[in-house]
Design a protein around this motif. Structure first.
Motif, PDB file in Angstrom:
ATOM      1  N   TYR A 186       0.852  -1.189   0.000  1.00 33.49           N
ATOM      2  CA  TYR A 186       0.000   0.000   0.000  1.00 33.49           C
ATOM      3  C   TYR A 186       0.889   1.241   0.000  1.00 33.49           C
ATOM      4  O   TYR A 186       1.961   1.254   0.602  1.00 33.49           O
ATOM      5  CB  TYR A 186      -0.879   0.030   1.257  1.00 33.49           C
ATOM      6  CG  TYR A 186      -1.957  -1.017   1.264  1.00 33.49           C
ATOM      7  CD1 TYR A 186      -3.256  -0.699   0.876  1.00 33.49           C
ATOM      8  CD2 TYR A 186      -1.685  -2.311   1.678  1.00 33.49           C
ATOM      9  CE1 TYR A 186      -4.262  -1.659   0.889  1.00 33.49           C
ATOM     10  CE2 TYR A 186      -2.682  -3.277   1.693  1.00 33.49           C
ATOM     11  CZ  TYR A 186      -3.959  -2.942   1.303  1.00 33.49           C
ATOM     12  OH  TYR A 186      -4.950  -3.898   1.318  1.00 33.49           O
ATOM     13  N   ARG A 187       0.405   2.289  -0.673  1.00 31.45           N
ATOM     14  CA  ARG A 187       1.089   3.580  -0.614  1.00 31.45           C
ATOM     15  C   ARG A 187       0.053   4.689  -0.778  1.00 31.45           C
ATOM     16  O   ARG A 187      -1.077   4.458  -1.196  1.00 31.45           O
ATOM     17  CB  ARG A 187       2.186   3.704  -1.657  1.00 31.45           C
ATOM     18  CG  ARG A 187       1.704   3.966  -3.060  1.00 31.45           C
ATOM     19  CD  ARG A 187       2.851   4.243  -4.011  1.00 31.45           C
ATOM     20  NE  ARG A 187       2.327   4.422  -5.351  1.00 31.45           N
ATOM     21  CZ  ARG A 187       3.071   4.491  -6.426  1.00 31.45           C
ATOM     22  NH1 ARG A 187       4.392   4.389  -6.325  1.00 31.45           N
ATOM     23  NH2 ARG A 187       2.516   4.657  -7.611  1.00 31.45           N
ATOM     24  N   LEU A 188       0.484   5.900  -0.456  1.00 30.51           N
ATOM     25  CA  LEU A 188      -0.351   7.096  -0.579  1.00 30.51           C
ATOM     26  C   LEU A 188       0.264   8.037  -1.596  1.00 30.51           C
ATOM     27  O   LEU A 188       1.479   8.101  -1.745  1.00 30.51           O
ATOM     28  CB  LEU A 188      -0.420   7.844   0.754  1.00 30.51           C
ATOM     29  CG  LEU A 188      -1.065   7.121   1.916  1.00 30.51           C
ATOM     30  CD1 LEU A 188      -0.849   7.933   3.182  1.00 30.51           C
ATOM     31  CD2 LEU A 188      -2.531   6.913   1.657  1.00 30.51           C
ATOM     32  N   ARG A 189      -0.611   8.761  -2.255  1.00 30.09           N
ATOM     33  CA  ARG A 189      -0.189   9.884  -3.086  1.00 30.09           C
ATOM     34  C   ARG A 189      -1.042  11.074  -2.681  1.00 30.09           C
ATOM     35  O   ARG A 189      -2.255  10.950  -2.526  1.00 30.09           O
ATOM     36  CB  ARG A 189      -0.375   9.583  -4.567  1.00 30.09           C
ATOM     37  CG  ARG A 189       0.620   8.569  -5.066  1.00 30.09           C
ATOM     38  CD  ARG A 189       0.567   8.324  -6.524  1.00 30.09           C
ATOM     39  NE  ARG A 189      -0.571   8.982  -7.136  1.00 30.09           N
ATOM     40  CZ  ARG A 189      -0.815   9.001  -8.430  1.00 30.09           C
ATOM     41  NH1 ARG A 189      -0.036   8.397  -9.249  1.00 30.09           N
ATOM     42  NH2 ARG A 189      -1.858   9.608  -8.917  1.00 30.09           N
ATOM     43  N   GLN A 190      -0.409  12.213  -2.489  1.00 27.21           N
ATOM     44  CA  GLN A 190      -1.116  13.457  -2.185  1.00 27.21           C
ATOM     45  C   GLN A 190      -1.119  14.310  -3.440  1.00 27.21           C
ATOM     46  O   GLN A 190      -0.084  14.499  -4.068  1.00 27.21           O
ATOM     47  CB  GLN A 190      -0.413  14.203  -1.057  1.00 27.21           C
ATOM     48  CG  GLN A 190      -1.026  15.570  -0.780  1.00 27.21           C
ATOM     49  CD  GLN A 190      -0.249  16.316   0.280  1.00 27.21           C
ATOM     50  OE1 GLN A 190       0.082  15.784   1.316  1.00 27.21           O
ATOM     51  NE2 GLN A 190       0.057  17.577  -0.011  1.00 27.21           N
TER      52      GLN A 190
END
Length: 150
Positions: A121-125
């Motif tokens: 899992y990862r996040l992008r803003q």
């Protein structure tokens, strides 16, 4: 100081000055909606997403993705992404950001269809101006052991 850090500080200061002057409220609001209509894969430069906490918490409802940001000035939204061993990262959903936040904010997203076995899992803003910040990657293990970035 790194160039990306200097650029981010400059952008924050510029944004804050515009908001204090009260001259950009309407145009920023309009740009926020325009940015959300852009495709996820843009040609904007990517920067490191700054997080105070990022973790995965498995429970009965699915895989909880939890994170805390130090601030969210000019942040439009976050994209939660998942990758399995066989593929590329795919967007699971969006969580709105708080473009006016100058203090820490907590967020959570529940992946109600987690995969069996390993997943990342990862996040992008995505900021109001379309600039993308990519976060660290967390991996789940078949034994439900979770690694958390702090």
């Amino acid at each position: 100081m790194a160039f990306s850090t200097s650029l981010r500080l400059f952008r924050r200061a510029s944004y804050a000055l515009l908001m204090v002057a009260g001259t950009a409220c309407a145009s920023i609001h309009e740009r926020a909606y325009a940015v959300q209509e852009q495709p996820e894969e843009s040609h904007q430069p990517e920067n490191q997403l700054e997080l105070l906490r990022f973790r995965l918490v498995p429970d009965a409802s699915g895989q909880r993705v939890q994170w805390v940001t130090p601030d969210e000035l000019a942040c439009s939204y976050f994209v939660v992404e998942r990758r399995t061993e066989q593929g590329a990262f795919q967007a699971l959903g969006r969580v709105p950001g708080d473009a006016m936040a100058v203090s820490a904010r907590s967020h959570e997203f529940v992946d109600t269809t987690p995969v069996q076995g390993r997943a990342q899992y990862r996040l992008r803003q995505v900021d109001l101006d379309g600039l993308v910040h990519t976060g660290p990657v967390l991996e789940t293990m078949p034994s439900s052991t979770i690694f958390a970035a702090r």
